[in-house]
Scaffold this active site. Structure first.
Site, short mmCIF file in Angstrom:
data_model
loop_
_atom_site.label_atom_id
_atom_site.label_comp_id
_atom_site.label_asym_id
_atom_site.label_seq_id
_atom_site.Cartn_x
_atom_site.Cartn_y
_atom_site.Cartn_z
CE LYS A 154 33.77 28.09 37.66
NZ LYS A 154 32.34 28.16 38.06
CB SER A 208 37.44 36.71 45.51
OG SER A 208 37.81 35.35 45.36
CD GLU A 229 40.52 42.81 34.81
OE1 GLU A 229 40.96 43.15 33.70
OE2 GLU A 229 40.53 43.55 35.80
CB CYS A 263 35.42 44.56 40.76
SG CYS A 263 35.17 44.95 39.05
CD GLU A 354 35.64 43.38 46.39
OE1 GLU A 354 36.00 42.20 46.48
OE2 GLU A 354 35.68 44.02 45.32
O1 TXE Z 1 34.20 35.38 43.21
P1 TXE Z 1 34.97 34.00 43.40
P2 TXE Z 1 32.64 35.58 43.15
C1 TXE Z 1 35.37 40.01 42.40
C2 TXE Z 1 34.75 40.83 43.48
C3 TXE Z 1 34.34 39.78 44.51
C4 TXE Z 1 34.16 38.51 43.73
C5 TXE Z 1 32.73 38.10 43.69
O2 TXE Z 1 35.69 41.72 43.96
O3 TXE Z 1 35.39 39.60 45.41
O4 TXE Z 1 34.66 38.74 42.41
O5 TXE Z 1 32.53 37.11 42.72
C6 TXE Z 1 35.44 30.27 40.36
N1 TXE Z 1 39.75 27.56 41.03
N2 TXE Z 1 35.19 40.66 41.12
O6 TXE Z 1 32.11 35.35 44.50
O7 TXE Z 1 34.49 33.18 44.54
C7 TXE Z 1 34.00 30.48 40.77
O8 TXE Z 1 33.25 29.31 40.49
C8 TXE Z 1 39.20 28.07 39.91
C9 TXE Z 1 36.27 41.44 40.55
O9 TXE Z 1 32.06 34.76 42.01
O10 TXE Z 1 36.39 34.36 43.38
C10 TXE Z 1 33.60 31.65 39.90
O11 TXE Z 1 33.26 31.20 38.61
N3 TXE Z 1 38.04 28.76 39.88
C11 TXE Z 1 36.06 41.70 39.09
C12 TXE Z 1 34.88 32.48 39.85
O12 TXE Z 1 35.93 31.59 40.20
C13 TXE Z 1 37.42 28.97 41.06
C14 TXE Z 1 34.67 42.08 38.74
C15 TXE Z 1 34.88 33.64 40.82
O13 TXE Z 1 34.59 33.14 42.09
C16 TXE Z 1 37.91 28.47 42.28
C17 TXE Z 1 33.73 41.22 39.36
C18 TXE Z 1 39.14 27.74 42.23
N4 TXE Z 1 39.68 27.22 43.34
C19 TXE Z 1 33.98 40.56 40.55
N5 TXE Z 1 37.04 28.82 43.27
C20 TXE Z 1 36.94 42.73 38.44
N6 TXE Z 1 38.06 43.13 39.01
O14 TXE Z 1 36.64 43.14 37.34
C21 TXE Z 1 36.05 29.53 42.68
N7 TXE Z 1 36.27 29.61 41.36
#
Ligand code: TXE
Length: 452
Positions: A154, A208, A229, A263, A354
């Site tokens: 996804k 996140s 991650e 990240c 962050e």
């Molecule tokens: O994250 P989100 P984003 C982290 C980075 C930042 C975030 C940004 O720190 O905080 O990612 O990416 C899906 N149940 N990292 O805004 O909102 C959503 O559709 C299941 C760390 O995209 O957490 C998306 O596909 N899935 C990383 C994914 O989760 C759900 C490196 C992430 O969304 C959901 C890159 C739910 N309830 C970014 N809600 C590292 N550590 O390597 C949302 N999603």
């Protein structure tokens, strides 16, 4: 039917519409994956290896197309996007070597023979964020497929296009229908269904910390293994005995690359007090030289932020901040943001939360113990850098900083040959490196009695 509108962050204009998958769509995809996985796991290891190498070759043949698609969907500079697409092929080639090396053990026991097997989970659900749509997806699907699993992926709603294209290229390369499927939709529907579906037997989540905790809780209720991650607030620690010119020249790239949407961004620079002012003097030209602009140009270091709302969130961190240096960015309709260097205290929000944007907080420290204390004064523990010319200090500090991925006199965090992942609120488990395929299997132990 609900749709996703895909926007070009360099112009702010929509250019693609996609249907959001429903829970029923996920269930149908998982059913196809279950069927495909049985046949895939039954293949000879060398056949799985060949299939993954074919997928890698097809990706290599489409690097330019994938890169241009990422420029348009994510605003990544073309040079970075080409690197990201080529990285997917490299990760596929690296894990294509795994099927023939998932070795079990023969354990000496009385009364018979005992051997262990690494057996695939079945269907693996991979949920990825919008900041590196192709590369982070490949860190999951390459080893998962290599270990004999099927994958449902996804992508983030903001950046679905390169993931969809990789799904098409997998089929074009000859991977069986249903083995690697990309399901576009909301996290709360598609992502949550990966968590709740009984036939999805492992989840890999990157995103996140807030959402990751929710995903892990859901997996716990299903007794489903999960890799997380998550977020980061990594420290770039500059000691007085460092090569200051080199450290200052490298610092902007460590936090402004990918517009800070990384990240592993070194979003805190901890500088020894005795060289703090000198370091800022050296940092100024490096920040001024950082080129923000049209990501389709090869002479650009940084494109726009991913969305208008994300830019608002990043900008809010500068309210009331002590801005020491500010870069430049284009005007116009894109989600442009000029990089910023902020002088901060440890308790400031800009030094603790962050930001996920091109903003770096600079904080002084007194001695080695103070540097370690400051670096560890965070809920996160993902990455970090240490600049010093003393080997002893490099070893002491790299062992004392509670982060999963550290670099000395460098900022590189990701090498597909080495394990990647965070401590504390930055994650659970590791991706990449020589053991990743094994993390997508369960160990079975079988005893054969020979005295019967
Ligand atoms: O994250 P989100 P984003 C982290 C980075 C930042 C975030 C940004 O720190 O905080 O990612 O990416 C899906 N149940 N990292 O805004 O909102 C959503 O559709 C299941 C760390 O995209 O957490 C998306 O596909 N899935 C990383 C994914 O989760 C759900 C490196 C992430 O969304 C959901 C890159 C739910 N309830 C970014 N809600 C590292 N550590 O390597 C949302 N999603």
């Amino acid at each position: 039917m609900s749709t996703i509108t895909v926007i070009d962050p360099s112009t702010g204009l929509p250019f693609h519409e996609l249907a959001r998958a429903t829970e029923a769509d996920v269930d149908a995809a998982v059913a196809r994956a279950v069927a495909a996985q049985r046949a895939w796991a039954a293949l000879a290891p060398g056949a799985r290896a060949d299939a993954l190498r074919a997928f890698a070759r097809t990706v290599e043949e489409h690097v330019e197309e994938l890169a241009r698609l990422e420029v348009r969907n994510s605003g990544h500079p073309i040079g970075s996007a080409r690197w990201e697409a080529a990285h997917v092929a490299q990760v596929l080639n690296y894990y294509a070597g795994a099927p023939e090396r998932l070795l079990g053990r023969q354990i000496p026991v009385p009364g018979g023979i005992d051997v262990t097997f690494h057996e695939p989970y079945g269907v693996v659900g991979i949920i990825v964020p919008w900041n590196f749509p192709m590369t982070i997806a490949s860190w999951g699907f390459a080893p998962a497929l290599a270990a004999g699993n099927a994958v449902v992926l996804k992508p983030a709603e903001l950046t679905p296009l390169t993931a969809l294209r990789l799904g098409e290229l997998a089929l074009a390369a000859g991977l069986p229908e249903g083995l690697f499927q990309v399901v576009v939709g909301s996290g709360s529907v598609v992502g949550q269904r990966f968590v709740s579906h009984p036939d999805v037997r492992k989840v890999v989540f990157t995103g996140s910390t807030e959402v990751g905790v929710d995903v892990a809780a859901g997996c716990a209720r299903m007794l489903k293994p999960v890799t997380l991650e998550l977020g980061g607030k990594s420290a770039n620690i500059v000691f007085a005995d460092a090569d200051l010119e080199k450290a200052a020249a490298a610092a902007p790239g460590a936090v402004f690359d990918n517009a800070g949407q990384d990240c592993c961004a070194r979003s805190r620079i901890l500088v020894q007090r005795s060289v703090h002012d000198r370091f800022l003097e050296l940092l100024e030209p490096a920040v001024s030289a950082w080129r923000v602009g049209d990501p389709s140009r090869e002479d650009v270091d940084m494109g726009p932020l991913i969305s208008a709302s994300h830019r608002e969130g990043v900008a809010a961190f500068l309210d009331g901040a002590d801005i020491a240096l500010r870069g430049t960015a284009p005007g116009g309709d894109g989600f442009w943001f000029a990089p910023a260097v902020v002088l901060a205290q440890p308790q400031d929000r800009v030094a603790r939360d962050e930001i996920f944007g091109p903003v770096v907080a600079v904080l002084p420290f007194d001695d080695e113990a103070d540097a370690i204390r400051l670096a560890n004064d965070s809920i996160y523990g993902l990455a970090g850098s240490i600049w010093t010319e003393s080997l002893g200090r490099a070893v002491r500090v790299s062992r004392a900083v509670k982060s999963g991925v550290l670099s000395v006199n460098s900022h590189s965090s990701v090498r597909y040959w080495t394990p990647f992942g965070g401590m504390k609120a930055s994650g659970l488990g590791r991706e990449l490196g020589p053991d990743a395929a094994e993390h997508f299997t369960e160990t079975k132990n079988v005893f054969f009695a020979t005295d019967a």
